[in-house]
Scaffold this active site. Sequence first.
Site, PDB file in Angstrom:
ATOM      1  N   GLU A 254       4.842  -2.562   1.026  1.00 12.94           N
ATOM      2  CA  GLU A 254       5.161  -2.691   2.551  1.00 12.94           C
ATOM      3  C   GLU A 254       4.787  -1.936   3.693  1.00 12.94           C
ATOM      4  OE1 GLU A 254       9.403  -1.460   1.167  1.00 12.94           O
ATOM      5  OE2 GLU A 254       9.742  -3.512   0.033  1.00 12.94           O
TER       6      GLU A 254
ATOM      7  N   GLU B  24       2.539   6.345 -20.188  1.00 15.53           N
ATOM      8  CA  GLU B  24       2.940   7.515 -19.402  1.00 15.53           C
ATOM      9  C   GLU B  24       2.860   8.982 -19.924  1.00 15.53           C
ATOM     10  OE1 GLU B  24       7.673   8.457 -19.874  1.00 15.53           O
ATOM     11  OE2 GLU B  24       7.360   6.880 -18.821  1.00 15.53           O
TER      12      GLU B  24
END
Length: 308
Positions: A87, A118
Site C-alpha cells: 500500500e 514458518e
Amino acid sequence: MTDLHERGHLLTEQVNPNSQNLDQLSCLELVEIFNREDEKAVAAVAAAKIQLAQAIEHTAECLQKGGRLFYVGAGTSGRLGVLDAAECPPTFCTPPELVQGIIAGGAGALVRSSEDLEDRFQDGETAIQERQITQLDVVVGITAGGTTPYVHGAINAARQRGATTIFIACVPAEQVSIEADIDIRLLTGPEVLAGSTRLKAGTATKLALNILSTGVMVRLGKVYGNRMVDVAVTNNKLRDRALRILQDLTGLSREASDFLLERSGKWVKLALLMHWTGLDKEQSLQLLSENQGNLRAAIASGKNYNKF
C-alpha cells in the site's frame, strides 16, 4: 531464549474466560463479545507508543540515508506485512523496493496456507541474504506468538549484517525474548477463539504497521499537513483525490487545478510548489531535490527565489 516450538504457555494461546460459551451465543452476542475484545487491540497499541515512536524515528533516518524497510513474517503476520508494503507505492508514490514484505512460502502463501514453512529458521536467514540487507536497512520481524523460527532467523541474519531490527509480537518479553534494536509488544491477551491470532493480535499488528509506515512517510516529507501530496495519480479515484487536495489547499477551481496538475506531470506536491512559489516545473523540481522532497522546507527556501 524460549524453545521456539513450545507454545502452550504463551499469552496468545491461553483460553479466554470471557468467551468459553462462544458456541452457545446468539449472533448479536457474538458481535458484542468480539467488539468488546477488539477494544483491547487499540489499548495494546497505545501501551507500546514509546517503542512505536522509536521505530518511526530510526526507520525514517535509515530511509533518508538510502536504506529500505522490510517486513518479515509467516501466516497472518506475513500477510499483514506484505499488505502494508504493497500500500505504500499508491499512497506515497514510493518505489516498490523501498518498503518490501517477505512472507514464508513466498507469494503463494498469500492465498494458500503454508504454515509449515514458518518452522524453518534457515529460510528466514536466507531471505535476508538474498535481498542483500545492509546496515542502512530496517528489518521488522512480525510474529503474534513471538516464536516463529522463520522470523527469528531473519532477525538474526539482519543483526549480523548490521541492519536496524524491530520485533513485533503479542506476548510479553519474559515469555519469548529476542535480541532486537526495538522490541514492540502488543499485549492483546487471549483470543475470543483460543489461539486464533488473526483476531485481536492481527488487528493490533495491522494498527501498529499502519502507524509505523505512515509515521515514517510523514517524517520523509510525503505529507503536507494531513494531505497525501505524494499520492500516485494512477486511476480516476486518485485523480479526483489529487484535484480535491489542490482545490482545498490553493482555492483554485477544479478546472484550474486540473491544468496545474497536468503542468506538474500529475504530481500534487510539485503542483503545489509551482503554484505557491510561481516557479516553473524545472525550478520546482530542483527546489524539492535540494530539500529532500520536503514540501514545507522547499516552500520556505523558495523565498530566496525572485519569483516567490
